[in-house]
Motif scaffolding. Sequence first.
Motif, PDB file in Angstrom:
ATOM      1  N   GLN A   1      -5.365  -7.855   7.996  1.00  0.00           N
ATOM      2  CA  GLN A   1      -5.319  -8.883   6.972  1.00  0.00           C
ATOM      3  C   GLN A   1      -6.549  -8.775   6.071  1.00  0.00           C
ATOM      4  N   ILE A   2      -6.567  -9.589   5.027  1.00  0.00           N
ATOM      5  CA  ILE A   2      -7.630  -9.499   4.035  1.00  0.00           C
ATOM      6  C   ILE A   2      -8.940 -10.076   4.574  1.00  0.00           C
ATOM      7  N   ASP A   3      -8.857 -11.009   5.500  1.00  0.00           N
ATOM      8  CA  ASP A   3     -10.035 -11.773   5.914  1.00  0.00           C
ATOM      9  C   ASP A   3     -11.167 -10.929   6.487  1.00  0.00           C
ATOM     10  N   PRO A   4     -10.916  -9.898   7.327  1.00  0.00           N
ATOM     11  CA  PRO A   4     -12.052  -9.077   7.774  1.00  0.00           C
ATOM     12  C   PRO A   4     -12.810  -8.420   6.625  1.00  0.00           C
ATOM     13  N   LEU A   5     -12.089  -7.962   5.592  1.00  0.00           N
ATOM     14  CA  LEU A   5     -12.778  -7.396   4.427  1.00  0.00           C
ATOM     15  C   LEU A   5     -13.586  -8.459   3.702  1.00  0.00           C
ATOM     16  N   LEU A   6     -13.006  -9.647   3.541  1.00  0.00           N
ATOM     17  CA  LEU A   6     -13.731 -10.733   2.884  1.00  0.00           C
ATOM     18  C   LEU A   6     -15.003 -11.070   3.651  1.00  0.00           C
ATOM     19  N   VAL A   7     -14.901 -11.139   4.980  1.00  0.00           N
ATOM     20  CA  VAL A   7     -16.076 -11.437   5.800  1.00  0.00           C
ATOM     21  C   VAL A   7     -17.142 -10.367   5.612  1.00  0.00           C
ATOM     22  N   LEU A   8     -16.720  -9.100   5.557  1.00  0.00           N
ATOM     23  CA  LEU A   8     -17.684  -8.019   5.345  1.00  0.00           C
ATOM     24  C   LEU A   8     -18.430  -8.192   4.031  1.00  0.00           C
ATOM     25  N   PHE A   9     -17.718  -8.423   2.941  1.00  0.00           N
ATOM     26  CA  PHE A   9     -18.370  -8.492   1.632  1.00  0.00           C
ATOM     27  C   PHE A   9     -19.245  -9.742   1.502  1.00  0.00           C
TER      28      PHE A   9
ATOM     29  N   ALA B   1       0.827  -1.208   0.000  1.00  0.00           N
ATOM     30  CA  ALA B   1       0.000   0.000   0.000  1.00  0.00           C
ATOM     31  C   ALA B   1       0.862   1.258   0.000  1.00  0.00           C
ATOM     32  N   ARG B   2       1.926   1.269   0.790  1.00  0.00           N
ATOM     33  CA  ARG B   2       2.787   2.453   0.824  1.00  0.00           C
ATOM     34  C   ARG B   2       3.479   2.664  -0.510  1.00  0.00           C
ATOM     35  N   GLN B   3       3.874   1.581  -1.162  1.00  0.00           N
ATOM     36  CA  GLN B   3       4.503   1.732  -2.474  1.00  0.00           C
ATOM     37  C   GLN B   3       3.499   2.243  -3.503  1.00  0.00           C
ATOM     38  N   MET B   4       2.224   1.877  -3.346  1.00  0.00           N
ATOM     39  CA  MET B   4       1.197   2.442  -4.230  1.00  0.00           C
ATOM     40  C   MET B   4       1.128   3.955  -4.062  1.00  0.00           C
ATOM     41  N   VAL B   5       1.118   4.403  -2.813  1.00  0.00           N
ATOM     42  CA  VAL B   5       1.038   5.839  -2.547  1.00  0.00           C
ATOM     43  C   VAL B   5       2.283   6.552  -3.058  1.00  0.00           C
ATOM     44  N   ASP B   6       3.451   5.976  -2.800  1.00  0.00           N
ATOM     45  CA  ASP B   6       4.705   6.626  -3.186  1.00  0.00           C
ATOM     46  C   ASP B   6       4.884   6.691  -4.694  1.00  0.00           C
ATOM     47  N   SER B   7       4.460   5.626  -5.391  1.00  0.00           N
ATOM     48  CA  SER B   7       4.676   5.562  -6.839  1.00  0.00           C
ATOM     49  C   SER B   7       3.515   6.130  -7.644  1.00  0.00           C
ATOM     50  N   GLY B   8       2.313   6.166  -7.029  1.00  0.00           N
ATOM     51  CA  GLY B   8       1.120   6.578  -7.767  1.00  0.00           C
ATOM     52  C   GLY B   8       0.612   5.508  -8.715  1.00  0.00           C
ATOM     53  N   TYR B   9       1.148   4.287  -8.619  1.00  0.00           N
ATOM     54  CA  TYR B   9       0.796   3.193  -9.523  1.00  0.00           C
ATOM     55  C   TYR B   9       0.042   2.148  -8.718  1.00  0.00           C
ATOM     56  N   TRP B  10      -1.290   2.083  -8.872  1.00  0.00           N
ATOM     57  CA  TRP B  10      -2.138   1.295  -7.996  1.00  0.00           C
ATOM     58  C   TRP B  10      -2.651  -0.004  -8.615  1.00  0.00           C
ATOM     59  N   LEU B  11      -2.600  -0.152  -9.902  1.00  0.00           N
ATOM     60  CA  LEU B  11      -3.250  -1.291 -10.538  1.00  0.00           C
ATOM     61  C   LEU B  11      -2.515  -2.596 -10.253  1.00  0.00           C
ATOM     62  N   PHE B  12      -1.184  -2.550 -10.298  1.00  0.00           N
ATOM     63  CA  PHE B  12      -0.384  -3.750 -10.060  1.00  0.00           C
ATOM     64  C   PHE B  12       0.439  -3.568  -8.792  1.00  0.00           C
TER      65      PHE B  12
ATOM     66  N   MET C   1      -7.259  -5.435  -3.248  1.00  0.00           N
ATOM     67  CA  MET C   1      -8.372  -4.742  -2.608  1.00  0.00           C
ATOM     68  C   MET C   1      -7.984  -4.158  -1.244  1.00  0.00           C
ATOM     69  N   LEU C   2      -7.416  -4.976  -0.354  1.00  0.00           N
ATOM     70  CA  LEU C   2      -7.038  -4.469   0.968  1.00  0.00           C
ATOM     71  C   LEU C   2      -6.028  -3.348   0.846  1.00  0.00           C
ATOM     72  N   MET C   3      -5.054  -3.504  -0.040  1.00  0.00           N
ATOM     73  CA  MET C   3      -4.029  -2.478  -0.204  1.00  0.00           C
ATOM     74  C   MET C   3      -4.633  -1.174  -0.726  1.00  0.00           C
ATOM     75  N   TRP C   4      -5.646  -1.269  -1.583  1.00  0.00           N
ATOM     76  CA  TRP C   4      -6.343  -0.062  -2.042  1.00  0.00           C
ATOM     77  C   TRP C   4      -7.015   0.646  -0.871  1.00  0.00           C
ATOM     78  N   TRP C   5      -7.665  -0.119  -0.010  1.00  0.00           N
ATOM     79  CA  TRP C   5      -8.314   0.472   1.161  1.00  0.00           C
ATOM     80  C   TRP C   5      -7.288   1.166   2.040  1.00  0.00           C
ATOM     81  N   GLN C   6      -6.170   0.486   2.312  1.00  0.00           N
ATOM     82  CA  GLN C   6      -5.159   1.069   3.187  1.00  0.00           C
ATOM     83  C   GLN C   6      -4.578   2.345   2.588  1.00  0.00           C
ATOM     84  N   ALA C   7      -4.270   2.308   1.290  1.00  0.00           N
ATOM     85  CA  ALA C   7      -3.708   3.492   0.645  1.00  0.00           C
ATOM     86  C   ALA C   7      -4.713   4.635   0.612  1.00  0.00           C
TER      87      ALA C   7
END
Length: 573
Positions: A135-143, A42-53, A67-73
């Motif tokens: 972790q990803i599991d709380p988001l998965l449980v929500l959806f 997530a931090r590398q997404m914010v620093d680079s501005g490149y979120w897709l991969f 998905m989780l990394m998008w939420w965190q960023a």
Amino acid sequence: MLKTHASRQTWLFVVVALLVLGAGLGLRDPWPSDEPRFALVARQMVDSGYWLFPHRGTELYSDKPPMLMWWQASLYGLVGHWRVAFLLPSLLAALGTLWCVVDLGRRLWTRQVGLCAGWALLFALQFTFQAKKAQIDPLLVLFITLANYGLLRHLLLGPAWRWWWLGWFFAGIGVITKGVGMLALLMIVPAAIAAALQWPRVSLHARDVRFWLAPLAFLLAVSLWLAPMLLAALGTGSDEYRAYINDILVRQTARRYTQSWDHHQPWWYFFGVMPAMWIPAFLALPWAIPAWRRRLCRRDPRYLLPLAWWVLVVLFFSIPQGKRDVYILPALPMFCLALAPLLPGLLKRRDVQAVLGGFAALLALGLSLVGALALLGDPRFEVSLARGRGLAPGATDALAWTILAMGLWGGLSLVVAGWRRSHLALVSTLAVAWVLYGLLGYPLLNDSSSARGLMRDVGTRLGPDAELGLVAWKEQNLLMADRRAATFGFENRWHEQLQAAVRWQRLSPRHRWLLVNDDAMQGCIDRSQAEMAGISNRRRWWLVPAGAVSGACVPDLKELEREYRLQGPPDAD
């Protein structure tokens, strides 16, 4: 007066949920095994501005969808603080899951039943534990729970076409979160059987054309990530991105299910997980089973659908060899929902209160003994624990006092509540234990668990002008580094990383240092000229200057065998 009393009960639940789940927010950094990885991506997404991969260091990270990394960023963009942002998705997801369960219980039965479902879920050990982790599991449980919510609103309280479509949509969002979101759609199976047998209060409303439009909502949700990812990856023409597609869409989904390569467990594994991880709610099962049977004999679909779905989920995950306890977490909300209508009556029984009181007493006694033994036991054990974990001086005593306080509070709660209200004592004990764990345990364990202390000490030793390279590194090392650190691949063999790091270091030997995992140290490094950097996450780390390295660090046969044993075979799944 009834309205005021109900309002107070609701607000009490909200306040306790916020305290239990939110205690400690902002007081710790990401802890292994998965949290540093997701926070780093997530931090590398914010620093680079490149979120897709998503990237882990310089490599594409294809183990999980982003998905989780998008939420965190995204939440970092709102709060501006990583210590808060990395845990916020789990907190929000847990609160959203509780809302779904409480509201479903209210709509299907009564407000009291909805709150009972919420209390049972809030203090189920596995739910609270995962809700306090990034972790990803709380988001998965929500959806998945949102999908169940939408489907049940239509199947039991419908027709409700918007909720029917939203149920399918959130199932699709679950798929692009962790692959198994489609499990929510299994709810349709018992509903269809009940409708075919003409059970009352359940209907698919399948004659309406709007029923058949729902799969489009599912495809829309999946395509929100899948379509742009495929177009961008295939458009590059790069073998690296094609490998990313194959790994995330084939190996990490279908192959992980059909040919599991890790976490092998017997078929009955989850029948041991649920009694251990779904307590205290699961303690009511001996009384719940005959009550459920009577209600199913009366053809009540409000019990059939969540119970049948719970069974189908457990069956689905019991088939492959690879199993982890967290896999069946999405089934827990529906279990609590089906249990909730029984709880007001069960809690009036003396035998149920005796079981809950016994559990509360064992919990209080166990915590008290652990805390007291840690304080009064052999000092060598305390020293060994502090050294092995890399804990700061005095941290073990502070942890022991914290655990002892949990146990003493549990004993006091039992005395005040009495055996006829032992469920209140149990709730009180668990609530205070989770709050103390967050407010006191997080700060005491953080430096050693997150690598914050290790990387802070490394930065102090090197000074502001030195450069740092990481060998056999973990995500928390790169995440906690106080400067831009060089990496030489994460999946690469350790000796390959070391060889590349040595070549990098020799380009500027006076200013470049290597931080090397003790497991990856080879004979080419003179340990007498290296510095012991510290211990973090039960691993020893060395700071290696250029003068401590001789040769090209080509491993001999013994070193390769040791690496194979510690890191695993090359290209292992």
